[in-house]
Design a protein around this motif. Structure first.
Motif, PDB file in Angstrom:
ATOM      1  N   UNK A   1      -9.848  14.962  -9.085  1.00 52.25           N
ATOM      2  CA  UNK A   1     -11.230  15.852  -9.257  1.00 52.25           C
ATOM      3  C   UNK A   1     -12.117  14.734  -9.530  1.00 52.25           C
ATOM      4  N   UNK A   2     -12.053  13.380  -9.413  1.00 55.31           N
ATOM      5  CA  UNK A   2     -13.024  12.370  -9.686  1.00 55.31           C
ATOM      6  C   UNK A   2     -13.478  11.762  -8.403  1.00 55.31           C
ATOM      7  N   UNK A   3     -14.698  11.134  -8.602  1.00 55.41           N
ATOM      8  CA  UNK A   3     -15.336  10.422  -7.455  1.00 55.41           C
ATOM      9  C   UNK A   3     -14.988   8.769  -7.959  1.00 55.41           C
ATOM     10  N   UNK A   4     -14.154   8.343  -7.193  1.00 56.97           N
ATOM     11  CA  UNK A   4     -13.813   6.914  -7.628  1.00 56.97           C
ATOM     12  C   UNK A   4     -14.438   5.957  -6.528  1.00 56.97           C
ATOM     13  N   UNK A   5     -15.288   5.068  -6.893  1.00 57.31           N
ATOM     14  CA  UNK A   5     -15.970   4.462  -5.888  1.00 57.31           C
ATOM     15  C   UNK A   5     -15.651   2.929  -5.855  1.00 57.31           C
ATOM     16  N   UNK A   6     -15.327   2.347  -4.857  1.00 56.84           N
ATOM     17  CA  UNK A   6     -14.968   1.084  -4.733  1.00 56.84           C
ATOM     18  C   UNK A   6     -16.450   0.254  -3.830  1.00 56.84           C
ATOM     19  N   UNK A   7     -16.593  -0.589  -4.644  1.00 55.33           N
ATOM     20  CA  UNK A   7     -17.825  -1.207  -4.357  1.00 55.33           C
ATOM     21  C   UNK A   7     -17.710  -2.778  -4.043  1.00 55.33           C
ATOM     22  N   UNK A   8     -18.392  -3.261  -3.010  1.00 54.32           N
ATOM     23  CA  UNK A   8     -18.265  -4.786  -2.961  1.00 54.32           C
ATOM     24  C   UNK A   8     -18.962  -5.011  -1.768  1.00 54.32           C
ATOM     25  N   UNK A   9     -19.443  -6.164  -1.493  1.00 51.51           N
ATOM     26  CA  UNK A   9     -20.201  -6.823  -0.450  1.00 51.51           C
ATOM     27  C   UNK A   9     -19.182  -6.946   0.902  1.00 51.51           C
ATOM     28  N   UNK A  10     -19.741  -6.838   2.077  1.00 54.36           N
ATOM     29  CA  UNK A  10     -18.951  -6.916   3.165  1.00 54.36           C
ATOM     30  C   UNK A  10     -17.929  -7.917   3.369  1.00 54.36           C
ATOM     31  N   UNK A  11     -16.849  -7.800   3.545  1.00 52.36           N
ATOM     32  CA  UNK A  11     -15.658  -8.926   3.639  1.00 52.36           C
ATOM     33  C   UNK A  11     -14.943  -8.790   2.438  1.00 52.36           C
ATOM     34  N   UNK A  12     -15.451  -7.843   1.483  1.00 55.19           N
ATOM     35  CA  UNK A  12     -14.523  -7.835  -0.099  1.00 55.19           C
ATOM     36  C   UNK A  12     -13.444  -7.248   0.089  1.00 55.19           C
ATOM     37  N   UNK A  13     -13.170  -6.708   1.124  1.00 52.59           N
ATOM     38  CA  UNK A  13     -11.733  -5.960   1.363  1.00 52.59           C
ATOM     39  C   UNK A  13     -11.621  -4.447   0.929  1.00 52.59           C
ATOM     40  N   UNK A  14     -13.159  -3.884   0.769  1.00 53.23           N
ATOM     41  CA  UNK A  14     -13.082  -2.583   0.212  1.00 53.23           C
ATOM     42  C   UNK A  14     -12.560  -1.650   1.361  1.00 53.23           C
ATOM     43  N   UNK A  15     -13.173  -1.827   2.528  1.00 47.31           N
ATOM     44  CA  UNK A  15     -12.679  -1.061   3.585  1.00 47.31           C
ATOM     45  C   UNK A  15     -11.178  -1.151   3.951  1.00 47.31           C
ATOM     46  N   UNK A  16     -10.771  -2.087   3.672  1.00 49.33           N
ATOM     47  CA  UNK A  16      -9.065  -2.293   3.839  1.00 49.33           C
ATOM     48  C   UNK A  16      -8.357  -1.413   2.917  1.00 49.33           C
ATOM     49  N   UNK A  17      -8.962  -1.373   1.659  1.00 55.90           N
ATOM     50  CA  UNK A  17      -8.161  -0.672   0.483  1.00 55.90           C
ATOM     51  C   UNK A  17      -8.208   0.808   0.635  1.00 55.90           C
ATOM     52  N   UNK A  18      -9.363   1.348   1.318  1.00 55.58           N
ATOM     53  CA  UNK A  18      -9.324   2.514   1.571  1.00 55.58           C
ATOM     54  C   UNK A  18      -8.531   2.911   2.630  1.00 55.58           C
ATOM     55  N   UNK A  19      -7.990   2.033   3.578  1.00 51.64           N
ATOM     56  CA  UNK A  19      -7.295   2.161   4.512  1.00 51.64           C
ATOM     57  C   UNK A  19      -5.798   2.149   4.137  1.00 51.64           C
ATOM     58  N   UNK A  20      -5.598   1.593   3.162  1.00 53.23           N
ATOM     59  CA  UNK A  20      -4.190   1.333   2.679  1.00 53.23           C
ATOM     60  C   UNK A  20      -3.834   2.747   2.250  1.00 53.23           C
ATOM     61  N   UNK A  21      -4.598   3.442   1.736  1.00 53.21           N
ATOM     62  CA  UNK A  21      -4.295   4.873   0.941  1.00 53.21           C
ATOM     63  C   UNK A  21      -3.852   6.094   1.803  1.00 53.21           C
ATOM     64  N   UNK A  22      -3.901   5.826   3.343  1.00 57.86           N
ATOM     65  CA  UNK A  22      -3.499   6.626   4.276  1.00 57.86           C
ATOM     66  C   UNK A  22      -2.800   5.973   5.259  1.00 57.86           C
ATOM     67  N   UNK A  23      -2.577   4.709   4.903  1.00 52.29           N
ATOM     68  CA  UNK A  23      -1.708   3.497   5.981  1.00 52.29           C
ATOM     69  C   UNK A  23      -2.261   3.556   7.245  1.00 52.29           C
ATOM     70  N   UNK A  24      -3.400   3.650   7.572  1.00 52.27           N
ATOM     71  CA  UNK A  24      -4.493   3.357   8.558  1.00 52.27           C
ATOM     72  C   UNK A  24      -4.179   1.753   8.725  1.00 52.27           C
ATOM     73  N   UNK A  25      -4.063   1.094   7.601  1.00 55.81           N
ATOM     74  CA  UNK A  25      -3.652  -0.060   7.542  1.00 55.81           C
ATOM     75  C   UNK A  25      -2.415  -0.296   6.641  1.00 55.81           C
ATOM     76  N   UNK A  26      -1.320  -0.945   7.060  1.00 55.93           N
ATOM     77  CA  UNK A  26       0.042  -1.195   6.421  1.00 55.93           C
ATOM     78  C   UNK A  26      -0.153  -2.155   5.006  1.00 55.93           C
ATOM     79  N   UNK A  27       0.218  -1.600   3.970  1.00 53.10           N
ATOM     80  CA  UNK A  27       0.052  -2.525   2.964  1.00 53.10           C
ATOM     81  C   UNK A  27       1.183  -3.582   3.077  1.00 53.10           C
ATOM     82  N   UNK A  28       1.001  -5.038   2.771  1.00 49.63           N
ATOM     83  CA  UNK A  28       1.855  -5.949   3.141  1.00 49.63           C
ATOM     84  C   UNK A  28       2.884  -5.892   1.655  1.00 49.63           C
TER      85      UNK A  28
END
Lengths: 278, 398
Positions: free
Chosen positions: B53-80
């Protein structure tokens, strides 16, 4: 000194070997293609030419409206009045059947190439080969496998005309916005759902442009297929060249151009039909 | 139990992640590793929990890995390396079938550049997720249409995305995510491509929807103001690592390092700092039952010329001035009631201080912060508001 490589003999031996051992396959292909082509030729030639022209005009009007319908009327009446009607219909049938096969083979290969880097790497040089080998050269094995007549002409035509179907299908699928495909993944779509409901429909305009190119290439090839005895306008052109008959050359040549424009406009209209606004 | 639990997750792009991992653990930087091994560190040891029920914000500049992190949550990108648990289930061990079920039922996603299907109508887009798990057509069109209504796109069902403005297209993206009725929504820079005004409108709409739907939302952004406005918790990322996790106020008032501090330099503090964090207790208050002489004595001791009057429940009745009380005292009046000025500015404790400036400009009376029952929690004098603007508001560290 460079050692001599008997490449020519190897290829000739290979063709002989295939002809001797795969005769049943070539017979089956011959039977299928000649059946389809002659059936379609019969269908185009059976009704009186004016009836067929009327049907073409309806199609033209439905797809592109009155001006194109008028073009269709005048152009096909001209063909009929210079005595090229039957040759033109024979050629049309040959082009359509060759296109059908080229698309039926080319589009799936293009899809595979778009999804698999290895297939892509294998297919690319083959396409280059198919497109740049002088067209007369593969008329030779075609004649050796299938004899003289419609079938070697159709086979040579479909081989020559196929590359754009493969290339543009491949390109079209690859060009689909990666984020859109990712969205489909994110909603749990299966690979097949993504291919058939997202990638293929979005690639369709590009694929249709490829099919349009296939048709045009097929038409340019039928003249050469005439040398294999494929009949139609090709035979008329070959005859006019061999007898230096300028009149016949003009009549048959103009008929090819008229048919080309007609097919190009029709296939273009079909490809833009049902596209959503950008 | 946390809805989403990310534990020790790494994403290393390249064919030799083990070497890169070893170097990371020995303290090598992302740039060094890339130079020496050619491996690109996308995410470096990320761990965080997202509560239901919360809004969890991941913030960072471009290249900080934030868009990668969100894709790890549904495995659009596989975590290593590492584990990602959704409702206690480790998704890194799921087979493709289970993964598709997870994606289509539990999570939905909104994309930066909308990622709508241009060949489908708006309602067909909105109902896409339902189509994927084979809901009959009539039902999915109805639910898609409902979802569109919810985001304010009623009547656009049969248009194509290309006919809509950017803001409207993203509403379709939002409707598509809402239509599947998943618990979790992943929003990857969902509003970043929109004009500022439209963006603010969408943020408000999201908050409105959230108050009703109570989804678990992971929201990626590079915009600090957006993060502060939306996030119940905020994770700040840099070079693939999470450098700080906390509430907006934690991050603003206690930046973990200079990087975070420089990040928050130009945030509009007045929209983030809330009244309760700058309020203080009044030096003195007067009871509504006090007589004028008692009240005057209290104010003199506290050296106040104005003072709040509270009733027995600590509700603010109003404010009295010392000269009025002195007059009543000379007149030997029994009650101070006649001189209580009830026109006191009031505010809720969670109001951003930006909302308090207008009131503070009109009167010298401090703003009363009261809870829902009207009980006074504290006051915010004008001087505190000015101090909060400069960052010297006593909220730093103390």
């Amino acid at each position: 000194m460079v050692p001599e490589i008997p490449l020519g003999r190897w290829v000739a031996d290979l063709v002989d070997f295939l002809r001797d051992n795969l005769a049943f396959l070539f017979d089956a292909i011959t039977w299928t293609i000649s059946g389809l082509v002659s059936g379609l030729q019969w269908a185009f030639n059976f009704p009186p030419s004016l009836v067929t022209i009327a049907l073409f005009i309806l199609l033209a009007f439905w797809l592109r409206g009155a001006p194109f319908a008028l073009y269709t009327l005048l152009a096909f009446l001209l063909i009929d009045s210079v005595g090229m009607w039957q040759a033109t219909m024979d050629t049309l049938a040959l082009v359509l059947i060759a296109t059908l096969f080229a698309v039926a083979i080319g589009v799936p290969v293009g899809i595979l190439a778009a999804r698999n880097a290895l297939v892509h790497a294998i297919v690319r040089p083959i396409l280059d080969f198919m497109q740049t080998l002088p067209v007369f050269i593969y008329l030779l094995p075609a004649i050796m496998f299938f004899g003289i007549g419609t079938v070697p002409g159709a086979v040579a035509t479909l081989v020559f005309a196929m590359p754009p179907a493969v290339r543009l299908t491949n390109l079209g699928i690859r060009q689909v916005d990666a984020e859109v495909v990712e969205a489909a993944h994110a909603f749990g779509a299966t690979p097949n759902q993504i291919l058939f409901r997202v990638q293929f429909p979005l690639a369709l305009p590009t694929i249709m442009a490829g099919i349009n190119q296939v048709i045009m290439l097929a038409l340019s090839m039928v003249v050469i297929a005439g040398m294999a005895g494929a009949g139609g306008l090709g035979s008329q052109v070959v005859r006019s060249v061999s007898t230096v008959n300028i009149g016949l050359g003009a009549e048959s040549g103009i008929s090819v151009v008229i048919l080309a424009i007609f097919l190009d406009r029709v296939s273009e209209a079909l490809s833009t039909r049902g596209q959503p606004p950008a | 139990m946390s809805k989403i639990r990310v534990d020790g997750v790494y994403k290393i792009f390249g064919d030799d992640p083990d070497t890169a991992l070893k170097m990371l653990k020995e303290g090598a930087s992302k740039a060094e590793i890339q130079e020496k091994t050619g491996q690109v560190v996308g995410v470096n040891n990320a761990s965080f929990n997202v509560e239901e029920g919360e809004i969890f914000v991941i913030m960072g500049l471009s290249g900080s890995g934030k868009s990668t992190v969100v894709r790890l949550l549904n495995r659009l990108i596989e975590p290593t390396y590492g584990t990602v648990e959704i409702d206690g289930e480790d998704i890194t061990k799921m087979n493709p079938e289970q993964l598709r079920a997870l994606r289509s039922r539990k999570m939905s996603m909104v994309f930066q550049r909308f990622a709508l299907f241009p060949h489908r109508t708006v309602v067909e887009n909105a109902s896409y997720g339902l189509e994927v798990h084979r809901v009959p057509e009539a039902e999915r069109i109805e639910r898609g249409s409902e979802s569109l209504k919810r985001v304010g796109l009623e009547g656009w069902d049969n248009n194509y995305p290309g006919e809509l403005s950017g803001g409207m297209q993203q509403r379709v993206g939002l409707a598509r995510a809402l239509a599947v009725d998943s618990d979790i929504m992943l929003m990857d820079e969902a509003f970043s491509a929109l004009d500022p005004l439209i963006r603010r409108e969408m943020q408000d709409q999201l908050l409105g929807l959230q108050s009703e739907l109570k989804k678990t939302i992971v929201f990626i952004t590079h915009d600090l103001n957006e993060a502060m406005k939306l996030g119940d918790h905020i994770a700040v990322m840099r070079d693939g690592a999470i450098v700080q996790i906390g509430t907006a106020e934690d991050i603003l008032t206690n930046p973990a390092d200079d990087y975070v501090a420089s990040f928050i330099e130009d945030v509009d503090r007045t929209r983030v700092i809330i009244a309760s964090s700058v309020m203080r207790n009044p030096r003195e208050t007067v009871g509504a039952a006090d007589g004028p002489t008692v009240a005057l004595r209290k104010m003199k001791d506290a050296q106040l010329s104005e003072c709040l009057v509270l009733d027995r429940d600590r509700k603010v009745v109003g404010v009295v001035r010392d000269d009025d009380l002195a007059r009543l005292s000379r007149e030997r009046a029994e009650s101070i009631e006649s001189v209580i000025n009830t026109d006191v500015p009031r505010s809720a404790p969670d109001a951003p201080i930006a909302d308090l400036y207008a009131a503070a400009a009109e009167t010298t009376i401090p703003i009363v912060i009261e809870n829902e029952d009207g009980r006074m929690l504290g006051i915010v004098p004008r001087v505190s508001l000015l101090a909060a603007l400069s960052g010297e508001d006593g909220t730093n560290g103390s």
